[in-house]
Design an enzyme around this catalytic site. Structure first.
Site, PDB file in Angstrom:
ATOM      1  N   ASP A   1     -31.221 -45.632 -12.232  1.00 41.17           N
ATOM      2  CA  ASP A   1     -31.343 -46.610 -11.148  1.00 41.17           C
ATOM      3  C   ASP A   1     -31.710 -47.961 -11.751  1.00 41.17           C
ATOM      4  OD1 ASP A   1     -31.900 -48.051  -8.813  1.00 41.17           O
ATOM      5  OD2 ASP A   1     -33.973 -47.307  -8.761  1.00 41.17           O
TER       6      ASP A   1
ATOM      7  N   GLY B   1     -32.747 -51.470 -11.114  1.00 39.39           N
ATOM      8  CA  GLY B   1     -33.304 -52.366 -10.121  1.00 39.39           C
ATOM      9  C   GLY B   1     -33.546 -53.743 -10.697  1.00 39.39           C
TER      10      GLY B   1
ATOM     11  N   ASN C   1     -37.150 -53.084 -12.664  1.00 44.60           N
ATOM     12  CA  ASN C   1     -37.233 -51.930 -13.566  1.00 44.60           C
ATOM     13  C   ASN C   1     -35.964 -51.092 -13.511  1.00 44.60           C
ATOM     14  OD1 ASN C   1     -40.168 -51.885 -14.583  1.00 44.60           O
ATOM     15  ND2 ASN C   1     -40.442 -52.086 -12.377  1.00 44.60           N
TER      16      ASN C   1
ATOM     17  N   VAL D   1     -35.062 -47.140 -13.733  1.00 46.13           N
ATOM     18  CA  VAL D   1     -35.684 -45.815 -13.678  1.00 46.13           C
ATOM     19  C   VAL D   1     -34.660 -44.784 -14.139  1.00 46.13           C
ATOM     20  CG1 VAL D   1     -36.894 -44.137 -12.249  1.00 46.13           C
ATOM     21  CG2 VAL D   1     -37.108 -46.574 -11.746  1.00 46.13           C
TER      22      VAL D   1
ATOM     23  N   ASP E   1     -28.421 -48.827  -4.103  1.00 47.27           N
ATOM     24  CA  ASP E   1     -29.732 -48.179  -3.988  1.00 47.27           C
ATOM     25  C   ASP E   1     -29.933 -47.581  -2.600  1.00 47.27           C
ATOM     26  OD1 ASP E   1     -29.733 -50.770  -2.921  1.00 47.27           O
ATOM     27  OD2 ASP E   1     -31.783 -51.218  -3.536  1.00 47.27           O
ATOM     28  N   ARG E   2     -29.500 -48.314  -1.574  1.00 44.59           N
ATOM     29  CA  ARG E   2     -29.669 -47.815  -0.205  1.00 44.59           C
ATOM     30  C   ARG E   2     -28.688 -46.681   0.088  1.00 44.59           C
ATOM     31  NH1 ARG E   2     -29.979 -52.876   3.718  1.00 44.59           N
ATOM     32  NH2 ARG E   2     -31.189 -51.453   5.072  1.00 44.59           N
TER      33      ARG E   2
ATOM     34  N   THR F   1     -38.556 -54.713  -5.722  1.00 40.87           N
ATOM     35  CA  THR F   1     -38.570 -56.166  -5.733  1.00 40.87           C
ATOM     36  C   THR F   1     -38.393 -56.703  -4.313  1.00 40.87           C
ATOM     37  OG1 THR F   1     -37.631 -56.154  -7.950  1.00 40.87           O
ATOM     38  CG2 THR F   1     -37.508 -58.215  -6.737  1.00 40.87           C
TER      39      THR F   1
ATOM     40  N   THR G   1     -62.038 -64.704  -3.154  1.00 36.99           N
ATOM     41  CA  THR G   1     -60.611 -65.038  -3.188  1.00 36.99           C
ATOM     42  C   THR G   1     -59.759 -63.870  -3.662  1.00 36.99           C
ATOM     43  OG1 THR G   1     -61.103 -67.374  -3.596  1.00 36.99           O
ATOM     44  CG2 THR G   1     -58.899 -66.605  -4.178  1.00 36.99           C
TER      45      THR G   1
END
Length: 255
Positions: A6, A8, A11, A13, A109-110, A132, A184
């Site tokens: 994969d 991306g 990254n 994978v 990916d989807r 991302t 913060t």
């Protein structure tokens, strides 16, 4: 064994499947400057690390949302395995009925997420993939991909906040003890973690309202583990959903 890759935006994978079982996963940084030889060496080393050799690979399949790296990875895999990899895209059988204005616009990916969701879970279903970008995909009881939503991912939002607001630091994603933060760093962590969880909960509510029924929800992607525990909805965390979809697609196209 087959390799599922994969690619991306942040990254890559890599998963190794022995029949239905995933034997290992590994993650490397996405870098469009790297050559096929560099990726070939890295994948070869990963296989060796987990006790496998390239010669044992029956084949491989790639999902990519980074077009410049798709051909690079294809050549890298062919170099180390001697076999041409499959690529999720035009010409690959998916069995999906995609109810979009332009079905070809659905990212690889989807597609893989949806194939795995239909294979492994009860429908109707919503898949939340947190990388991302954070994507939400809706599959109805007829196994149709009917649409979804896309928004900036957790780290992308954090990087934008830190880079555009001079006084805000770069932080790790550590949920504070309280939503109402006292400093913060904790305030940024609260906004990122609890704010993202609230966004996901809110989108689930709106999608279910539009659907007129309750949906099962599955979350995947590298950042899901940071957020899912703080959502109010019941969400199944499946970190290897996309890779499992690639395995299903591989065998669907090798029959």
């Amino acid at each position: 064994m087959i390799l599922a890759i994969d690619i991306g935006n942040s990254n890559i994978v890599i998963g190794g499947f022995e029949n239905d079982s995933i034997e290992f996963t590994a993650r490397v940084a996405t870098d469009v400057r790297r050559t096929e030889e560099q990726y070939a060496v890295e994948i070869h080393q990963i296989l060796h690390l987990y006790g496998y050799s390239a010669e044992e690979m029956e084949g491989s399949i790639i999902s990519s949302v980074v077009p410049p790296l798709t051909s690079v990875m294809k050549m890298a895999l062919r170099t180390i395995t001697g076999k041409k990899p499959l690529v999720v895209g035009p010409g690959l059988k998916t069995g999906l009925n995609i109810k979009l204005d332009n079905p070809t616009s659905l990212g690889a990916d989807r597609v893989a997420d949806t194939v795995a969701a239909i294979h492994d879970y009860q429908l109707p279903l919503m898949v939340v993939d947190m990388g991302t970008a954070t994507t939400m995909s809706v599959i109805n009881e007829k196994e149709e991909f009917i649409g979804g939503a896309i928004m900036p991912g957790l780290r992308l939002s954090l990087e934008a906040l830190s880079s555009k607001a001079s006084l805000l630091p770069h932080i790790d994603l550590i949920p504070p003890k309280s939503v109402i933060a006292k400093n913060t760093t904790d305030a940024m962590d609260s906004g990122m973690i609890y704010g993202t969880a609230s966004m996901i909960d809110g989108m689930i509510d709106r999608i279910q309202e539009e659907m007129g029924r309750e949906l099962a929800v599955v979350a995947t992607g590298g950042l899901a583990k940071n957020v899912v525990p703080y959502c109010k909805h019941k969400i199944t965390h499946d970190p290897n959903l996309l890779l499992k979809g690639l395995r299903v697609l591989y065998y669907k196209n090798m029959k």
